[in-house]
Write an enzyme that holds these catalytic residues in place. Structure first.
Site, PDB file in Angstrom:
ATOM      1  N   LYS A   1       0.805  -1.227   0.000  1.00  0.00           N
ATOM      2  CA  LYS A   1       0.000   0.000   0.000  1.00  0.00           C
ATOM      3  C   LYS A   1       0.833   1.268   0.000  1.00  0.00           C
ATOM      4  CE  LYS A   1      -3.630  -2.063   2.792  1.00  0.00           C
ATOM      5  NZ  LYS A   1      -4.086  -2.102   4.183  1.00  0.00           N
TER       6      LYS A   1
ATOM      7  N   GLY B   1      10.196  -7.129   8.227  1.00  0.00           N
ATOM      8  CA  GLY B   1       9.853  -8.537   8.331  1.00  0.00           C
ATOM      9  C   GLY B   1       9.649  -9.216   6.984  1.00  0.00           C
TER      10      GLY B   1
END
Ligand code: 3PG
Ligand code: MG
Length: 405
Positions: free
Chosen positions: A209, A362
């Site tokens: 996003k 991550g």
């Protein structure tokens, strides 16, 4: 910021806030399996240092985002830190007792029973709704229940420093505190990126996003020489340039913001590199039919799941002369082997750069490991995506502010 090395920890009970938020998958027998133990490994230096110095190490961590209105509902729904405790014990080569609760009778008993040099883990701190409460008094009250378990606080959960949570922000206010080795290392790397980076400084941003990353991009326009935008967020950029993106991920409400940002970048002479061809699939699945299309002529009924071959070459060429690189976010659905080529090409190009190369977060860290790049292919693989981005945005990280106080 006081370093853990400067704390007298021998015989002390150390409340060690770590980030052990590892990705889990269901194993065949129904139990949870850790798919990337990078964050547990990254926590070992501080844990080892503390145990060697005779501290009683009480580790506190969160796992996932447990749902439920109260402790009982969350504890019943999980996830439990059990698999993390087991893996930590294996990696540390020591027993790790797991408390059955977070700040209840089991935690109190385990904390009181810790021997010098021993390690224990509290259950998932997010089982306690107060951990993430917006209300300061609610968090502080819970923090007090945690603080009584220990005599000093060490903050080493780099990946959670951007969260104003009780165990990150409020407990250090109630105990003598210091930063662990991981936090010191991560902040040192982020400083090198923000203070006088060697140029060209190239930033690669992917992930889903643009709305998550517009703030950091705006801040980076002052610092980076070139921004490469790929993956899920790039389709909104292509749409802002007036191109058809078919059924690809799109944040329609961000198109205006992205257009303004593109104008801002060109006014400042910062180069923004967007994909020139895409891998368009018939749907979101590992075995979806797919073809390569120019970004200028993407079909309305396809969904882009990866960067095309010309884009992979373009991105690599825009990384070749870099002296500093920060990368956050995969540029394709790398979890599906058929759509991993873009992310692999970016990882390979960055691994060949001569200079400081930082992989942030991550998902990107999991991507490079899943694609079999050794950690040594990069200068630094960060354990924190959100935390790195917020630092680079110029925001104050609550957990860092608490350690600095
Ligand atoms: C992370 O995984 O990004 C950190 O552990 C923080 O977790 P959160 O995004 O659920 O707060
Ligand atoms: Mg996150």
């Amino acid at each position: 910021m006081r370093a853990v090395a400067d704390l007298d920890v021998s015989g002390q009970t150390v409340f060690l806030r770590a980030d052990l938020n590892v990705p889990l998958a269901r194993a065949a027998n129904g139990s949870a399996r850790i798919t990337d133990d990078g964050r547990i490994r990254a926590s070992l230096p501080t844990i080892g240092d503390l145990t060697r110095r005779g501290a009683r190490v009480l580790v506190c961590a969160h796992l996932g985002r447990p749902k439920g209105d109260d402790y009982a509902a969350r504890a019943a729904g999980g996830p439990s830190l059990r698999p993390v405790a087991d893996r930590l014990a294996e990696l540390a080569g020591a027993d790790v007792a797991l408390a059955a609760d977070v700040a209840g009778p089991s935690a109190a008993r385990i904390a009181a029973g810790l021997a010098d040099g021993a390690i224990a883990l509290l259950e998932n701190v997010r089982f306690e709704p107060a951990e993430t409460a917006k209300d300061d008094a609610t968090r502080e009250e819970f923090a007090a229940r945690l603080a009584v378990l220990a005599t000093v606080y060490v903050g080493d959960g780099f990946g959670a420093l951007h969260r104003k949570h009780a165990s990150v922000f409020d407990v250090p206010a109630q105990l003598p505190h210091a930063a662990g080795e991981l936090v010191q290392e991560e902040i040192g790397v982020l400083r090198s990126l923000t203070e006088n980076p060697e140029r060209p400084y190239v930033v690669v941003l992917g992930g889903a996003k643009p709305s998550d990353k517009l703030a950091v991009i705006t801040n980076l326009l002052d610092k980076a020489d070139r921004l490469i935008i790929g993956g899920g967020m790039s389709y909104t950029f292509l749409a802002a340039r007036g191109l058809e993106v078919g059924r690809s991920l799109l944040e329609r409400d961000q198109i205006g913001n992205v257009r303004a940002l593109l104008d801002d970048a060109s006014a400042r002479g910062v180069e923004i590199v967007l994909p020139v061809d895409l891998v368009g699939a018939t749907g979101f699945s590992a075995d979806a039919e797919h073809d390569v299309y120019p970004a200028q002529a993407f079909p309305a009924d396809r969904e882009s799941l990866d960067m095309g071959p010309r884009t992979r070459e373009l991105f690599a060429s825009k990384l070749a002369d870099a002296r500093t690189v920060f990368w956050n976010g995969p540029v394709g659905v790398f979890e599906f082997p058929a759509f991993a080529a873009g992310t692999r090409a970016v990882a390979k190009a960055i691994s060949e750069v001569h200079g400081l190369t930082v992989v942030g977060g991550g998902d990107s860290a999991a991507a490079v490991r899943q694609l079999d790049f050794p950690d040594s292919a990069f200068s630094h693989i960060s354990t924190g995506g959100g935390a790195s981005l917020e630092y680079l945005e110029g925001k104050t990280l609550p957990g860092l502010a608490a350690l600095n106080d």
